[in-house]
Design a protein around this motif. Structure first.
Motif, PDB file in Angstrom:
ATOM      1  N   PRO A   1       0.886  -1.250   0.009  1.00 41.01           N
ATOM      2  CA  PRO A   1       0.130   0.071  -0.061  1.00 41.01           C
ATOM      3  C   PRO A   1       1.030   1.345  -0.051  1.00 41.01           C
ATOM      4  N   ASP A   2       0.232   2.366  -0.492  1.00 39.64           N
ATOM      5  CA  ASP A   2       1.180   3.469  -0.473  1.00 39.64           C
ATOM      6  C   ASP A   2       1.080   4.247   0.810  1.00 39.64           C
ATOM      7  N   VAL A   3       2.362   4.556   1.373  1.00 40.58           N
ATOM      8  CA  VAL A   3       2.488   5.061   2.643  1.00 40.58           C
ATOM      9  C   VAL A   3       2.563   6.396   2.569  1.00 40.58           C
ATOM     10  N   ALA A   4       1.590   7.360   3.029  1.00 41.20           N
ATOM     11  CA  ALA A   4       1.669   8.822   3.180  1.00 41.20           C
ATOM     12  C   ALA A   4       2.516   9.429   4.202  1.00 41.20           C
ATOM     13  N   THR A   5       2.917  10.711   4.244  1.00 43.09           N
ATOM     14  CA  THR A   5       3.800  11.208   5.350  1.00 43.09           C
ATOM     15  C   THR A   5       2.901  11.081   6.677  1.00 43.09           C
ATOM     16  N   SER A   6       3.618  10.700   7.888  1.00 43.44           N
ATOM     17  CA  SER A   6       2.996  10.473   9.023  1.00 43.44           C
ATOM     18  C   SER A   6       2.305  11.766   9.626  1.00 43.44           C
ATOM     19  N   ARG A   7       1.191  11.458  10.091  1.00 43.44           N
ATOM     20  CA  ARG A   7       0.426  12.755  11.015  1.00 43.44           C
ATOM     21  C   ARG A   7      -0.104  12.256  12.223  1.00 43.44           C
ATOM     22  N   GLY A   8       0.199  12.825  13.339  1.00 39.77           N
ATOM     23  CA  GLY A   8      -0.448  12.365  14.610  1.00 39.77           C
ATOM     24  C   GLY A   8       0.417  11.193  15.091  1.00 39.77           C
ATOM     25  N   ARG A   9       1.774  11.174  15.134  1.00 41.61           N
ATOM     26  CA  ARG A   9       2.549  10.158  15.518  1.00 41.61           C
ATOM     27  C   ARG A   9       2.800  10.168  16.909  1.00 41.61           C
ATOM     28  N   SER A  10       1.722   9.353  17.513  1.00 37.20           N
ATOM     29  CA  SER A  10       2.220   9.060  19.141  1.00 37.20           C
ATOM     30  C   SER A  10       2.500   7.665  19.036  1.00 37.20           C
ATOM     31  N   TYR A  11       3.900   7.504  19.461  1.00 39.84           N
ATOM     32  CA  TYR A  11       4.345   6.083  19.516  1.00 39.84           C
ATOM     33  C   TYR A  11       3.715   5.533  20.892  1.00 39.84           C
ATOM     34  N   ALA A  12       3.546   6.261  21.885  1.00 37.50           N
ATOM     35  CA  ALA A  12       2.659   5.658  22.880  1.00 37.50           C
ATOM     36  C   ALA A  12       1.331   5.086  22.578  1.00 37.50           C
ATOM     37  N   GLU A  13       0.669   5.632  21.725  1.00 43.31           N
ATOM     38  CA  GLU A  13      -0.752   5.111  21.500  1.00 43.31           C
ATOM     39  C   GLU A  13      -0.410   3.877  20.463  1.00 43.31           C
ATOM     40  N   ALA A  14       0.376   4.036  19.714  1.00 45.19           N
ATOM     41  CA  ALA A  14       0.775   2.962  18.812  1.00 45.19           C
ATOM     42  C   ALA A  14       1.177   1.543  19.580  1.00 45.19           C
ATOM     43  N   PHE A  15       2.138   1.913  20.490  1.00 47.64           N
ATOM     44  CA  PHE A  15       2.341   0.538  21.329  1.00 47.64           C
ATOM     45  C   PHE A  15       1.326   0.291  22.158  1.00 47.64           C
ATOM     46  N   TYR A  16       0.619   1.140  22.555  1.00 44.36           N
ATOM     47  CA  TYR A  16      -0.723   0.788  23.502  1.00 44.36           C
ATOM     48  C   TYR A  16      -1.577  -0.345  22.602  1.00 44.36           C
ATOM     49  N   ARG A  17      -1.839   0.223  21.187  1.00 41.08           N
ATOM     50  CA  ARG A  17      -2.546  -0.326  20.558  1.00 41.08           C
ATOM     51  C   ARG A  17      -2.169  -1.734  20.028  1.00 41.08           C
ATOM     52  N   LEU A  18      -0.728  -1.767  19.863  1.00 39.03           N
ATOM     53  CA  LEU A  18      -0.197  -3.068  19.421  1.00 39.03           C
ATOM     54  C   LEU A  18      -0.279  -4.104  20.392  1.00 39.03           C
ATOM     55  N   ASN A  19      -0.247  -3.738  21.638  1.00 41.68           N
ATOM     56  CA  ASN A  19      -0.335  -4.599  22.768  1.00 41.68           C
ATOM     57  C   ASN A  19      -1.581  -5.330  22.501  1.00 41.68           C
ATOM     58  N   SER A  20      -2.939  -4.764  22.369  1.00 46.40           N
ATOM     59  CA  SER A  20      -4.070  -5.385  22.359  1.00 46.40           C
ATOM     60  C   SER A  20      -4.020  -6.188  20.918  1.00 46.40           C
ATOM     61  N   TRP A  21      -3.748  -5.463  19.958  1.00 44.90           N
ATOM     62  CA  TRP A  21      -3.758  -6.238  18.657  1.00 44.90           C
ATOM     63  C   TRP A  21      -2.887  -7.307  18.765  1.00 44.90           C
ATOM     64  N   MET A  22      -1.831  -7.617  19.217  1.00 43.79           N
ATOM     65  CA  MET A  22      -0.923  -8.550  19.394  1.00 43.79           C
ATOM     66  C   MET A  22      -1.620  -9.682  20.043  1.00 43.79           C
ATOM     67  N   THR A  23      -2.135  -9.365  21.149  1.00 46.85           N
ATOM     68  CA  THR A  23      -2.743 -10.284  22.261  1.00 46.85           C
ATOM     69  C   THR A  23      -3.842 -11.008  21.408  1.00 46.85           C
ATOM     70  N   ILE A  24      -4.692 -10.059  20.770  1.00 51.88           N
ATOM     71  CA  ILE A  24      -6.051 -10.700  20.019  1.00 51.88           C
ATOM     72  C   ILE A  24      -5.367 -11.455  18.859  1.00 51.88           C
ATOM     73  N   ASP A  25      -4.525 -11.136  18.263  1.00 50.48           N
ATOM     74  CA  ASP A  25      -4.169 -11.948  17.012  1.00 50.48           C
ATOM     75  C   ASP A  25      -3.677 -13.350  17.586  1.00 50.48           C
ATOM     76  N   LEU A  26      -2.839 -13.363  18.560  1.00 57.50           N
ATOM     77  CA  LEU A  26      -2.119 -14.605  19.170  1.00 57.50           C
ATOM     78  C   LEU A  26      -3.557 -15.468  19.506  1.00 57.50           C
ATOM     79  N   ALA A  27      -4.503 -14.804  20.310  1.00 57.88           N
ATOM     80  CA  ALA A  27      -5.617 -15.754  20.707  1.00 57.88           C
ATOM     81  C   ALA A  27      -6.347 -16.190  19.653  1.00 57.88           C
TER      82      ALA A  27
END
Lengths: 236, 522
Positions: B74-100
Motif C-alpha cells: 500500500p502507498d504510505v503517506a507522510t505520518s500525521r499524529g505520530r504518537s508512539y505511546a498510542e501505537a504501542f498501546y494499540r499494538l499490545n492489544s492487537w498482538m494479544t488478540i491476533d495470538l488468541a
C-alpha cells in the motif's frame, strides 16, 4: 493542526545595522538571537508561547526573520551585516506593516495574541529628517494594535531622541529606555541589553501565568553594569 | 494450514520527511516496499503474516495479519499524529488478540517481530517508554527491530528492546537489502515453535492443537494509562518538572470526585464528575493550584448546588479566596434554599457577602506592611481575589426537563452539552471579536458586584458543565478540536480518575489550572 485559542506573546527585535555598527558591536548584535534561543530552551512554559521577529534597518529596513518559533528545529538564524545610514522612518514603517500583517494572520488562525513588545536598538542618531521618522513613529504607536516599545541606545545614540521613543510613555503600563553609560564598551552594552530583554521576557511570561498581561521590565537593581534605565518622567 | 507455525510480523512505517532535504517519505516508503519484496522472496514466505501500522492522525492499521503472496504494497503517506505511546498501546492489544485468534484456530505462532521503519525519532512529549514496557511485558519473546533512514543513511533505529542481545548491532547498513535482511532475520531463530519454561495455559475449548501451542500469557494484572492531548501538546508537557510550593505544602495538586445523586424519590437523577488540576505553568514555577470547586445537595435532596472558583491575581494567596467562595458560597446558597425557591434567591446578596468575607479573610492572612494602619479594600483585592460560578439544579422535573439556575462573576463559564455534540454557552464568551487580548476578568471581592444570572432547562442526556478559564479558553465557542474532544469523552460519565486525566489534557500554551464539574442529567 488546529491551534485555535493558543496564547501568543510576540516580540520584535529592531536593530540598527548602519556602518558604525561594524566590528564588535555587530558581533554582540549577532549573538542576541542565539542567547534568546538558549533562554527559551530552558523555559518550556514560555517557549511554547513566544514568537520572535527580527528587523534590521539602515538606509532601508528589512525583515530578517519573520515572526516565528525560535525553537523550531528547521530554523536558521540570520547573520546581520552592516549597510549604510540610519533611517528610523524606514524602521518604524516596516515594523508597523509587519505587526499589522502578523497580527491579522495570527487572529485569522485563531490565536489569542497579546500586545507585542518591540526592543529597538540603535548606536547613533537618525540620519533622516525628524519630521519623517516622527510621523512614522506616530503612525506606529497610534495604531489599534500598537506595540510596547523599549528603546535601547549605545555609543552615539541621542538620549533625547531615544527618550521620545518610549511607548507607552505614561500610565501604569509605561515602558522605559535603556542607555549605555558614557565611555562604556558598546559591544558589552549590547550584550547587557539582550540580558534585559531576556529577563523581561521571562518576567512577562511568569506574570502571564498569574493572569496579568503586559510587558514587565526587570527591576532597576538588577540591571547589568554599564546600563542606565530612564523612565518617561525623566524627560520633561 | 491449521497445524503450521505462522510468523507474525508487525510493521510500523513512519515517514516524517525532512523539510530541508528532498522528501524522504519516498525513502521510507521505498524501504518498506523492499521489505515486502524480500519477504515474498524468502523461503518462509507462505508463513509470514503482516500487520502494517501507519500514522494518520494516530496509529492506523492498513494490513491486518495479511499473507505476503500477491500482496501489493500500500502507498504510505507522510505520518500525521505520530504518537508512539498510542501505537504501542494499540499494538499490545492487537498482538494479544491476533495470538488468541490464531490459537483458537488451532494453529501455532512463532516468535513475533516488531519492525519500525522511520526517518525521525519520536516527538518531544511522546511518552512511549511506559507503553513499550507494557508491550514487552505482555509479549516477552517479542523481537524488536528498528531501521532508521536519516540524512540518506540507513542504520539501526531509535527503538531498542533492552532485554535483547546486542551482539550484532550494525552501525549502518551498506544498502537497503542489507537493512531488510537484518530486520527480518530477527525471527530466524523461531523456525520451530518455542518451548516455554512454564507450562502453557490451556487454550479455550476448540479443535485440538496439533502440538504444544503458544499459550496465552498469564495476566496477573491489567491496566494502562496514556495522558490526553488535543492537537499539538507543545514542548511544555514533556519538559516541565513539577515543583511543590514550599509555602503551601498541604495544598493538593489535584482533587477529584465522582458520585451519583439521587432525588427525593431515591431515583438516580444525576451523575457528577468533578476535578481541579494544577496547571503546567504553576507546576513549573512551583506555585499552588488556584482553582477550586464544591458541590452539595440540600438536606431534602431537592436541589444540587455546584460552585467553581478561579483565584486570580499574581499573589500566592488567591487560592484561599477560591476556597472561601466555594465553601462559604455553597453554604450561603444552601441556607437560602432552605426557605426560598431558587427563583427568589438573592444572588446579589450572596456575592456581596462573599466579597465581605474575602476582605475579612484578607485582614487576617495578608501581612500588613508596617507603615499602613489598615489594609484597604483594594489592597485585599490585589492579593485575594477569585471568580465565582454557581449552579443550582432543581431535581424535581418540570415536564421533561430540570431547571438549572446559573450565577456568574468573572470568567469561569457554564455550558450545556446538548445532543452529545453542541456546546451551548450560558454566558458571554471572553475576548470574542477583540483584536488584542485584554484582561477584563471580574472577580470577588468587588465593591458593587453585579452577578450574571440565567435560568435554563436541561433535558435527559444533556451535560451541564461548569469550568474555570483554564478549560474555557481552550474550549472557546465549543466548535473546535477541544469542543469535539470533550463532547466525545464526556458522552457518558467516565471513571473519576479518567475524568481528571481528561481535564488535564495537554494543549500547547494552555497551561493554566483546570477545573470542571460535569453533571449528566438522567
Amino acid at each position: 493542526m488546529d491551534q485555535s485559542g493558543a496564547k501568543l506573546l510576540p516580540f520584535y527585535l529592531v536593530i540598527d545595522v548602519s556602518v558604525s555598527m561594524e566590528g564588535s558591536k555587530l558581533q554582540s548584535a549577532n549573538n542576541i538571537m542565539p542567547t534568546i534561543v538558549d533562554a527559551l530552551a530552558e523555559n518550556p512554559i514560555l517557549s511554547d508561547k513566544v514568537r520572535f521577529g527580527l528587523i534590521d534597518f539602515s538606509d532601508d529596513a528589512q525583515v530578517r526573520l519573520p515572526l516565528c518559533d525560535l525553537l523550531d528545529p528547521n530554523l536558521t538564524l540570520p547573520a546581520l551585516s552592516v549597510r549604510g545610514a540610519t533611517s528610523y522612518a524606514a524602521a518604524f514603517t516596516t515594523l508597523r506593516h509587519e505587526i499589522d500583517a502578523n497580527i491579522a494572520q495570527l487572529k485569522a488562525d485563531q490565536y489569542v495574541v497579546h500586545r507585542p513588545a518591540v526592543w529597538f536598538i540603535s548606536d547613533g542618531a537618525p540620519t533622516d529628517r525628524a519630521s519623517d521618522w516622527q510621523r512614522a513613529f506616530t503612525e506606529l504607536t497610534t495604531a489599534k494594535a500598537y506595540p510596547n516599545l523599549i528603546p535601547c541606545g549605545v555609543d552615539q545614540a541621542d538620549l533625547k531622541v531615544m527618550g521620545s521613543l518610549i511607548h507607552p510613555s505614561s500610565g501604569s503600563k509605561k515602558m522605559a529606555l535603556y542607555m549605555m553609560e558614557p565611555n562604556h564598551d558598546p559591544a558589552k552594552a549590547i550584550t547587557g541589553m539582550a540580558e534585559i530583554l531576556i529577563s523581561s521576557m521571562i518576567h512577562s511570561g511568569y506574570s502571564l501565568a498569574g493572569g496579568n498581561t503586559g510587558t514587565i521590565l526587570p527591576p532597576k537593581s538588577s540591571l547589568p553594569p554599564g546600563i542606565t534605565q530612564f523612565d518617561p518622567d525623566d524627560f520633561v | 494450514m491449521t497445524g503450521d507455525t505462522l510468523f507474525p510480523l508487525y510493521l510500523i512505517v513512519d515517514p516524517v520527511g525532512d523539510r530541508s532535504a528532498r522528501p524522504t517519505a519516498y525513502a521510507v516508503g521505498e524501504l518498506f516496499r523492499q521489505c515486502l519484496a524480500e519477504l515474498r522472496a524468502d523461503r518462509r514466505a507462505p508463513w509470514y503474516r503482516i500487520s502494517l501500522v501507519v500514522f494518520q492522525d494516530g496509529p492506523a492499521r492498513l494490513l491486518h495479519q495479511a499473507a505476503v503472496a500477491g500482496l501489493v504494497a500500500p502507498d504510505v503517506a507522510t505520518s500525521r499524529g505520530r504518537s508512539y505511546a498510542e501505537a504501542f498501546y494499540r499494538l499490545n492489544s492487537w498482538m494479544t488478540i491476533d495470538l488468541a485468534q490464531r490459537s483458537w484456530d488451532g494453529g501455532e505462532v512463532g516468535t513475533p517481530v516488531l519492525l519500525v521503519l522511520s526517518d525521525a525519532d519520536p516527538a518531544d512529549g511522546d511518552h512511549w517508554e511506559s507503553e513499550f514496557r507494557e508491550l514487552a511485558r505482555n509479549h516477552p519473546d517479542l523481537i524488536v527491530r528498528s531501521v532508521s533512514h536519516t540524512a540518506g543513511r540507513l542504520s539501526e533505529g531509535w527503538l531498542r528492546h533492552p532485554a535483547q542481545r546486542r551482539d550484532r548491532l550494525p552501525d549502518c547498513f551498506p544498502d537497503l537489502a542489507a537493512a531488510v535482511r537484518w530486520a527480518i532475520n530477527g525471527e530466524a531463530s523461531a523456525a520451530q515453535p518455542r518451548q516455554r519454561d512454564r507450562p502453557p495455559r490451556p487454550v479455550p475449548a476448540g479443535p485440538d492443537p496439533a502440538g504444544p501451542a503458544r499459550a496465552e500469557p498469564e495476566r496477573e494484572w491489567l491496566g494502562a494509562f496514556t495522558p490526553y492531548s488535543v492537537g499539538d501538546p507543545g514542548a511544555a508537557p514533556g519538559k516541565v518538572r513539577p515543583a511543590p510550593d514550599p509555602t503551601q505544602w498541604d495544598r493538593r495538586d489535584t482533587v477529584l470526585d465522582g458520585v451519583i445523586i439521587r432525588d427525593e424519590g431515591n431515583r438516580q437523577a444525576l451523575t457528577v464528575r468533578a476535578a481541579s488540576v494544577r496547571g503546567l505553568s504553576h507546576r513549573h514555577y512551583g506555585t499552588v493550584r488556584q482553582d477550586d470547586y464544591a458541590f452539595r445537595c440540600t438536606d431534602d435532596r431537592r436541589y444540587l448546588i455546584a460552585v467553581v472558583s478561579d483565584g486570580v491575581s499574581n499573589s500566592k494567596l488567591s487560592h484561599k479566596a477560591a476556597a472561601l467562595v466555594c465553601r462559604v458560597g455553597s453554604e450561603l446558597v444552601m441556607m437560602s434554599l432552605a426557605s426560598k425557591p431558587p427563583d427568589e434567591l438573592d444572588w446579589q446578596g450572596v456575592v456581596s457577602t462573599l466579597s465581605d468575607e474575602i476582605v475579612r479573610l484578607g485582614h487576617q492572612v495578608i501581612e500588613r506592611p508596617p507603615d499602613r494602619p489598615e489594609l484597604g479594600y483594594r489592597d485585599v483585592a490585589g492579593q485575594l481575589a477569585a471568580t465565582a460560578l454557581f449552579a443550582v439544579l432543581d431535581l424535581r422535573p418540570v415536564g421533561d426537563q430540570l431547571l438549572v439556575y446559573v450565577c456568574s462573576v468573572g470568567d469561569s463559564s457554564a455550558w450545556l452539552l446538548c445532543d452529545g455534540q453542541r456546546w451551548q454557552p450560558l454566558q458571554r464568551v471572553k475576548n470574542a471579536g477583540a483584536d488584542l487580548a485584554t484582561p477584563v476578568t471580574k472577580a470577588l471581592p468587588a465593591r458593587h458586584p453585579v452577578p450574571d444570572v440565567v435560568r435554563v432547562g436541561a433535558h435527559h442526556g444533556d451535560v451541564l458543565v461548569l469550568m474555570s478559564d483554564g478549560i474555557g479558553d481552550a474550549l472557546q465557542e465549543g466548535d473546535g478540536a477541544v469542543g469535539r474532544f470533550l463532547a466525545e469523552v464526556w458522552s457518558a460519565p467516565p471513571p473519576p480518575l479518567q475524568f481528571a486525566a481528561q481535564v488535564d489534557f495537554a494543549r500547547k500554551t494552555h497551561d493554566d489550572d483546570r477545573t470542571a464539574i460535569a453533571i449528566w442529567i438522567e
